[in-house]
Enzyme design. Structure first.
Site, PDB file in Angstrom:
ATOM      1  CG  HIS A 157      -0.201  -0.092   2.526  1.00  0.00           C
ATOM      2  ND1 HIS A 157       0.344  -1.265   2.998  1.00  0.00           N
ATOM      3  CD2 HIS A 157       0.098   0.852   3.468  1.00  0.00           C
ATOM      4  CE1 HIS A 157       0.942  -1.047   4.153  1.00  0.00           C
ATOM      5  NE2 HIS A 157       0.820   0.236   4.471  1.00  0.00           N
TER       6      HIS A 157
HETATM    7  P1  AMP Z   1       1.402   1.249   7.659  1.00  0.00           P
HETATM    8  O1  AMP Z   1       1.230   1.233   9.156  1.00  0.00           O
HETATM    9  O2  AMP Z   1       2.418   2.165   7.152  1.00  0.00           O
HETATM   10  O3  AMP Z   1       1.597  -0.157   7.126  1.00  0.00           O
HETATM   11  O4  AMP Z   1       0.045   1.777   7.051  1.00  0.00           O
HETATM   12  C1  AMP Z   1      -1.147   1.038   7.172  1.00  0.00           C
HETATM   13  C2  AMP Z   1      -2.266   2.010   7.389  1.00  0.00           C
HETATM   14  O5  AMP Z   1      -3.469   1.292   7.220  1.00  0.00           O
HETATM   15  C3  AMP Z   1      -2.296   2.632   8.762  1.00  0.00           C
HETATM   16  O6  AMP Z   1      -2.237   4.042   8.628  1.00  0.00           O
HETATM   17  C4  AMP Z   1      -3.620   2.176   9.360  1.00  0.00           C
HETATM   18  O7  AMP Z   1      -4.278   3.234  10.027  1.00  0.00           O
HETATM   19  C5  AMP Z   1      -4.414   1.766   8.154  1.00  0.00           C
HETATM   20  N1  AMP Z   1      -5.337   0.664   8.411  1.00  0.00           N
HETATM   21  C6  AMP Z   1      -5.204  -0.334   9.301  1.00  0.00           C
HETATM   22  N2  AMP Z   1      -6.265  -1.174   9.235  1.00  0.00           N
HETATM   23  C7  AMP Z   1      -7.064  -0.700   8.269  1.00  0.00           C
HETATM   24  C8  AMP Z   1      -8.309  -1.122   7.711  1.00  0.00           C
HETATM   25  N3  AMP Z   1      -8.952  -2.204   8.162  1.00  0.00           N
HETATM   26  N4  AMP Z   1      -8.832  -0.406   6.700  1.00  0.00           N
HETATM   27  C9  AMP Z   1      -8.209   0.706   6.253  1.00  0.00           C
HETATM   28  N5  AMP Z   1      -7.049   1.170   6.746  1.00  0.00           N
HETATM   29  C10 AMP Z   1      -6.471   0.481   7.737  1.00  0.00           C
END
Ligand code: AMP
Length: 352
Positions: free
Chosen positions: A167
């Protein structure tokens, strides 16, 4: 490939965000921004203080400790209110492309924080593909017509990443400028195509983005990003040579942060995920920290970071900078082909 992927994305993100906050699908956390300008460089660092995050459950806390048992939040079926749109990008001359989905970040401190996720699972530790870079660049470019955005990518165990499904994240810049914009602009090399190191107390690699009109974007982004990765890996190799028993450097096990705007690509390799203050308080740093925006959840960390200074905090979780004149023949050779002639030398200018 489509020349305008994700058409109308700004409007779609706004509408989806409003609905998702109302339905509770997005959990927005209030925060205050403390200005923490660095006197020497003039970089207008921001410390975002979000005390409510201490109490709120985070994505990680909600998940089982066994990583393999965790559900993938970026795999279909998507939570309806978090889903924004999807599109396929195809490289020039190819028929098969890569599918991407745009989802709202469920736990955000910045309104309209969204994610570009690969539709098929790809590991977050795989390097960004040309299509992923093109998609991210096209998105910041398109959204920038109304509101400037910054894209960032955390890769590797020490990068601040929490999700293994690939992502890239996007946030709007409320004041229309990223903290590093002016510093990058005033330190850019004479040759705008050459990758360079900003004069900072940690290793960093930047390339200005200006795809020549008519050039195949895939070729452009592939060579531009590879040149930065080459420089980063070369530096890590040199650093590890001077460290006894350092493990071999493998791309898939590296930790680094990538920051992308319409006009530059900036990468920073990482040595640690958290900065630890002298009293043992740990502050997690991800790509946003290296974009000039550090997030803290408690008053003690806020005060400590203000006292120590953001640059020192960042240096504490990154490698030493490339020294003047330190560059390898291997990197220079690698850059001659296929990267253009000018992209040869890191113009190293570390802070003394
Ligand atoms: P990272 O921590 O850099 O891997 O980014 C992942 C991001 O995804 C974080 O900012 C979380 O807040 C977000 N996140 C975690 N779970 C979910 C979910 N179920 N749906 C959408 N975003 C999420």
């Amino acid at each position: 490939m489509s020349s305008t992927p994700f058409t109308g994305l700004g409007t779609k993100v706004k509408a989806a965000y409003t609905k998702a906050v109302q339905s509770g699908a997005v959990r927005f956390t209030e925060s205050e921004i403390e200005e923490a300008d660095d006197e020497e460089t003039g970089i207008p660092f921001e410390i975002r203080f979000a005390p409510a995050l201490q109490k709120k459950p985070t994505a990680v806390k909600e998940e089982p400790a066994d990583k393999s048992a965790r559900p993938d939040p970026f795999a279909p079926p998507y939570v309806e209110d978090l889903y924004v749109t999807e599109d396929t990008l195809v490289e020039e001359g190819e028929t098969v492309g890569e599918d991407f989905v745009v989802l709202l970040n469920k736990f955000c401190v910045t309104p309209r924080h969204f994610l570009l996720v690969t539709k098929e699972f790809k590991p977050q530790t795989s390097p960004l593909s040309p299509l992923e870079l093109i998609a991210a660049w096209q998105i910041v470019k398109q959204l920038g017509a109304r509101e400037k955005h910054l894209a960032f990518f955390n890769s590797g165990e020490l990068s601040g990443a929490s999700q293994p499904h690939k992502h890239i994240q996007f946030i709007p810049l409320s004041n229309g400028i990223a903290p590093f914009d002016n510093f990058i602009n005033s330190n850019k090399p004479q040759n705008p195509k050459a990758p360079f190191q900003l004069p900072l107390p940690y290793a960093n690699f930047t390339t200005l983005l200006a795809p020549p009109p008519g050039q195949d974007l895939s070729m452009y982004f592939a060579s531009t990003f590879l040149a930065l990765l080459d420089l980063m890996i070369d530096h890590l190799r040199r650093t590890s040579l001077s460290t006894p028993d350092a493990p071999a450097i493998r791309l898939s096990s590296l930790s680094y942060n990538v920051i992308l705007t319409e006009s530059y690509l900036h990468i920073v390799p990482r040595t640690a995920e958290c900065y630890e203050t002298d009293d043992g308080t740990k502050v997690s740093i991800n790509a946003l920290g290296f974009a000039g925006m550090v997030l803290v959840k408690d008053q003690k960390s806020l005060e400590k970071i203000k006292e120590v200074g953001v640059l020192k905090v960042l240096s504490g979780v990154a490698y030493r900078p490339v020294a003047p004149g330190e560059s390898s023949e291997e990197v220079q050779d690698a850059q001659q082909d296929p990267v253009e002639e000018e992209q040869k030398v890191v113009e190293a200018a570390p802070v003394e």
